[in-house]
Write an enzyme that holds these catalytic residues in place. Sequence first.
Site, short mmCIF file in Angstrom:
data_model
loop_
_atom_site.label_atom_id
_atom_site.label_comp_id
_atom_site.label_asym_id
_atom_site.label_seq_id
_atom_site.Cartn_x
_atom_site.Cartn_y
_atom_site.Cartn_z
CB ALA A 186 41.26 34.75 39.92
CG ASP A 187 45.67 39.51 41.94
OD1 ASP A 187 45.78 39.06 43.10
OD2 ASP A 187 45.95 40.68 41.66
CB THR A 188 40.19 41.20 42.13
OG1 THR A 188 39.54 40.07 41.57
CG2 THR A 188 39.31 42.43 41.94
CB SER A 217 44.04 38.98 35.64
OG SER A 217 44.70 38.28 34.61
#
EC number: 3.6.1.9
Length: 205
Positions: free
Chosen positions: A84-86, A121
């Site tokens: 995940a990446d924010t 994502s």
Amino acid sequence: MQRENKIYLASKSPRRRELLTQVGIAYELLLLRDIPPRGPDVTEIVLPGELPHDYVSRVTKEKAEMAWKVMHLRKLPVRPVLAADTTVVIDQKILGKPANRDEAISMLTLLAGNTHEVLTSIAAQHEHGLIAATQVSEVSFAALTEQQIQAYCDTPEPYDKAGGYGIQGAAARFISHINGSYSGIMGLPLFETCQVLRQSGIFIP
């Protein structure tokens, strides 16, 4: 023989661990390098002209794909890998994690009194491919005084979080309204995560 119902989590974020535990998803950490000598496994540099949605989606997929390779290189049991990446976005400007106090103050000053987007994502790599989704939320900050911003930036909280704040921490007192996913703003949208993991073969009631 019953299939193991567990994933690898390719993230160092304690918040993502807490969120997976909250909904009963069993996981083991599968961490990628982010320090020398050979450098990071996945760089988080924004490409020229890259839009925020494309950026966060690309980085997340690269993390999942790299973690899948690492799993095989280490000869670990084969399981779906979740990455995940924010990123925080205001006026199409991507705000990453502040490198120092001055950057944190600058980010909070920009966010104060305005509404911004939080894009998280997620991507799950499994035996038959990769499944990804991006969740977008809107966060509105109240107007903040210089003293409020400096006092917050004197705490450890801003420095490991995109945009320089954590909604689950002391910064909650600055946030007047959210539209979207609270868990997504924390770093892992649980509804979308459960959907993606189900499609990856994980049983989630």
